[in-house]
Design a protein around this motif. Structure first.
Motif, mmCIF file in Angstrom:
data_model
loop_
_atom_site.group_PDB
_atom_site.id
_atom_site.type_symbol
_atom_site.label_atom_id
_atom_site.label_comp_id
_atom_site.label_asym_id
_atom_site.label_seq_id
_atom_site.Cartn_x
_atom_site.Cartn_y
_atom_site.Cartn_z
ATOM 1 N N VAL A 26 12.804 2.773 -3.328
ATOM 2 C CA VAL A 26 11.695 3.268 -2.505
ATOM 3 C C VAL A 26 10.484 3.579 -3.373
ATOM 4 O O VAL A 26 9.339 3.247 -3.028
ATOM 5 N N LEU A 27 10.710 4.207 -4.523
ATOM 6 C CA LEU A 27 9.598 4.509 -5.415
ATOM 7 C C LEU A 27 8.913 3.226 -5.880
ATOM 8 O O LEU A 27 7.688 3.162 -6.006
ATOM 9 N N LEU A 28 9.708 2.186 -6.117
ATOM 10 C CA LEU A 28 9.153 0.908 -6.540
ATOM 11 C C LEU A 28 8.288 0.289 -5.446
ATOM 12 O O LEU A 28 7.181 -0.186 -5.715
ATOM 13 N N THR A 29 8.788 0.280 -4.218
ATOM 14 C CA THR A 29 7.982 -0.306 -3.144
ATOM 15 C C THR A 29 6.692 0.476 -2.934
ATOM 16 O O THR A 29 5.645 -0.118 -2.646
ATOM 17 N N ALA A 30 6.737 1.790 -3.104
ATOM 18 C CA ALA A 30 5.518 2.589 -2.984
ATOM 19 C C ALA A 30 4.513 2.224 -4.071
ATOM 20 O O ALA A 30 3.311 2.060 -3.819
ATOM 21 N N ALA A 31 5.017 2.063 -5.306
ATOM 22 C CA ALA A 31 4.140 1.735 -6.428
ATOM 23 C C ALA A 31 3.526 0.348 -6.270
ATOM 24 O O ALA A 31 2.322 0.152 -6.481
ATOM 25 N N LEU A 32 4.341 -0.620 -5.896
ATOM 26 C CA LEU A 32 3.833 -1.984 -5.734
ATOM 27 C C LEU A 32 2.827 -2.069 -4.589
ATOM 28 O O LEU A 32 1.840 -2.806 -4.678
ATOM 29 N N SER A 33 3.065 -1.323 -3.529
ATOM 30 C CA SER A 33 2.136 -1.341 -2.391
ATOM 31 C C SER A 33 0.778 -0.790 -2.789
ATOM 32 O O SER A 33 -0.267 -1.297 -2.356
ATOM 33 N N ARG A 34 0.768 0.241 -3.606
ATOM 34 C CA ARG A 34 -0.500 0.829 -4.034
ATOM 35 C C ARG A 34 -1.284 -0.104 -4.946
ATOM 36 O O ARG A 34 -2.510 -0.117 -4.927
ATOM 37 N N ARG A 35 -0.584 -0.890 -5.733
ATOM 38 C CA ARG A 35 -1.252 -1.665 -6.773
ATOM 39 C C ARG A 35 -1.592 -3.100 -6.367
ATOM 40 O O ARG A 35 -2.664 -3.608 -6.689
ATOM 41 N N TYR A 36 -0.702 -3.767 -5.658
ATOM 42 C CA TYR A 36 -0.799 -5.213 -5.543
ATOM 43 C C TYR A 36 -1.209 -5.748 -4.172
ATOM 44 O O TYR A 36 -1.258 -6.955 -3.986
ATOM 45 N N GLY A 37 -1.508 -4.907 -3.236
ATOM 46 C CA GLY A 37 -1.999 -5.380 -1.954
ATOM 47 C C GLY A 37 -1.086 -6.397 -1.314
ATOM 48 O O GLY A 37 0.132 -6.206 -1.216
ATOM 49 N N SER A 38 -1.637 -7.523 -0.889
ATOM 50 C CA SER A 38 -0.855 -8.528 -0.170
ATOM 51 C C SER A 38 0.200 -9.197 -1.046
ATOM 52 O O SER A 38 1.123 -9.831 -0.535
ATOM 53 N N GLN A 39 0.079 -9.057 -2.372
ATOM 54 C CA GLN A 39 1.054 -9.651 -3.291
ATOM 55 C C GLN A 39 2.108 -8.641 -3.737
ATOM 56 O O GLN A 39 2.843 -8.887 -4.699
ATOM 57 N N ARG A 40 2.194 -7.536 -3.019
ATOM 58 C CA ARG A 40 3.065 -6.435 -3.464
ATOM 59 C C ARG A 40 4.530 -6.838 -3.622
ATOM 60 O O ARG A 40 5.210 -6.345 -4.525
ATOM 61 N N PHE A 41 5.024 -7.717 -2.761
ATOM 62 C CA PHE A 41 6.431 -8.094 -2.843
ATOM 63 C C PHE A 41 6.616 -9.574 -3.154
ATOM 64 O O PHE A 41 7.684 -10.152 -2.875
ATOM 65 N N ALA A 42 5.606 -10.187 -3.735
ATOM 66 C CA ALA A 42 5.713 -11.584 -4.147
ATOM 67 C C ALA A 42 6.694 -11.703 -5.306
ATOM 68 O O ALA A 42 6.911 -10.760 -6.072
ATOM 69 N N ALA A 43 7.274 -12.890 -5.473
ATOM 70 C CA ALA A 43 8.258 -13.103 -6.536
ATOM 71 C C ALA A 43 7.673 -12.795 -7.910
ATOM 72 O O ALA A 43 8.330 -12.182 -8.758
ATOM 73 N N ALA A 44 6.422 -13.210 -8.156
ATOM 74 C CA ALA A 44 5.811 -12.970 -9.461
ATOM 75 C C ALA A 44 5.634 -11.484 -9.729
ATOM 76 O O ALA A 44 5.705 -11.032 -10.882
ATOM 77 N N THR A 45 5.395 -10.700 -8.691
ATOM 78 C CA THR A 45 5.248 -9.253 -8.841
ATOM 79 C C THR A 45 6.592 -8.605 -9.133
ATOM 80 O O THR A 45 6.721 -7.794 -10.059
#
Length: 419
Positions: A349-368
């Motif tokens: 959960v902490l990871l998804t929160a961090a990625l959402s704040r930083r990467y916008g639409s690419q938050r859960f992309a494979a490269a991210t």
């Protein structure tokens, strides 16, 4: 399953969980987003949140019923599925994973997430249904399930929808492109303890391995790790679970007496079965002072620390400090000791929160998700490989005098990924 002691008396400022979220993305070299950068103090090196002052956590986000009959944590714009066994097989662990997710959400200062909590009923069919429901509600990523078959079922649904899965199973065979395992996989533990042994001068390795699925997985990794480090495998013996005696006798010429040709013995056995293995080794004349015993995180159990055959033995496992602090905060919030795997849901959960704040639409992309620098969590630094397996920074512990003492700390930064 070993349960580290909680850090009851550690006091820190209330902003510690915020700093933990800032550290969740190592590759950024700082905090995630300007608002967090202004509010969070503390060095980047603080990768795990220390124990918080009881009662000082952020107010809990209310849990709301979801449209499909599940539960929601939060009301943010980014929807995340949390698929867990809340009934049926594994429901006790599932409830703890759900609590850990709630704790992570609250300590992240209620990020722009909605956690769609769905019950997989501890079965693949339930996992398929739960994942379909969460995706119908707009989930962008699936956290969980816990069991291997359930991860496979959830992944089949998620793959069709083009959504990634971060599962909690320890079965590396269910990992795949887009299906990442955050769990404690045995392969990195084998690599770490072999690496430490070679660095300490060990060159000839023997192994005594149970005939189990776990034994199959670690034997392959053991042979590869020894070869990569330029050492040799002197002998490997397998034995039926619970009956190590004959295999120990066959291996005795290599590991016992003055003619022993091995200087390290790999013993990937569970805490329940290890006393019988240790007794057979002692009967065969095995001396841990001459041939060093090596193990995995299965040894992280105080009941093993007095066994004569394991004295001076070493095993690899996550650093204990982060989980101890997490456990203290969990106990203060929920009134019980969390199972060891609870930190996986917290980190996810902490990871998804961090990625959402930083990467916008690419938050859960494979490269991210497969960023080579990795991420920092309760149990140290980790990263996902493109094949879905994970790598972790692990400490090495030595058993001596009824205790396991760290002799090689977990590195803060993972080695450069192999090409």
């Amino acid at each position: 399953m070993a349960r580290p002691k909680s850090a009851r008396d550690r006091l820190v400022r209330v902003t510690a969980p915020i700093a933990a979220l800032c550290a969740a993305l190592l590759s950024l070299g700082g905090c995630i987003g300007g608002d967090f950068a202004r509010r969070a103090a503390g060095p980047q090196a603080d990768l795990t949140p220390p124990a918080a002052v009881p009662g000082a956590s952020a107010p809990a986000a209310p849990a709301m019923p979801a449209a499909g009959g599940g539960e929601r944590i939060g009301a943010g714009s980014v929807k995340v599925a949390l698929v867990l066994p809340l009934s049926g097989q594994g429901s006790t662990v599932g409830a703890a994973l759900r609590n850990a997710a709630q704790l992570a959400y609250d300590e992240a200062q209620q990020p722009d997430l909605t956690l769609l909590v769905e019950d997989d009923r501890g079965s693949p069919d339930g996992a398929r249904d739960a994942t379909q429901e969460a995706l119908r509600q707009g989930a962008e990523i699936v956290l969980g399930p816990l069991f291997a078959g359930s991860v496979q079922a959830a992944a089949a649904v998620a793959r069709t929808a083009g959504k990634p899965v971060i599962g909690f199973s320890t079965d590396a065979t269910v990992a795949n492109q887009g299906v990442y395992l955050l769990s404690f996989l045995p392969q990195p533990e084998v690599d770490r303890v072999v690496e430490d042994a070679v660095a300490g001068g060990k060159r000839s390795f023997a192994a005594l391995i149970p005939e189990t699925a776990y034994g199959n997985a670690v034997e392959a990794e053991f042979r590869e790790a020894v070869a990569r480090k330029g050492a040799r495998v002197a002998a490997v013996e397998r034995y039926p679970a619970g009956a190590p005696g004959p295999a120990v006798e066959r291996l005795a010429r290599v590991i016992a007496g003055p003619g022993a040709t091995a200087d390290a013995l790999f013993l990937p056995e569970t805490a329940d079965a290890m006393p019988a293995v240790a007794a057979a080794l002692t009967k065969a004349g095995f001396s841990p002072a001459r041939v060093r015993p090596l193990g995995t995180a299965l040894w992280n159990e105080p009941a093993l620390y007095a066994l004569p055959a394991l004295q001076g033995g070493r095993f690899a496992a996550p650093d204990r400090v982060g989980f101890s602090n997490f456990s203290g905060r969990y106990q203060a919030r929920f009134g019980s000791v969390p199972p060891r795997v609870a930190s996986l849901a917290y980190d996810a959960v902490l990871l998804t929160a961090a990625l959402s704040r930083r990467y916008g639409s690419q938050r859960f992309a494979a490269a991210t998700l497969t960023n080579g620098s990795g991420f920092a969590g309760v149990d140290g630094t980790f990263r996902f490989r493109p094949d879905g397996q994970s790598e972790r920074s692990l400490a090495v512990y030595e058993i001596r005098n009824n205790a396991a003492t760290p002799v090689s700390p977990a590195p803060r930064v993972l080695a450069k990924p192999a090409i």
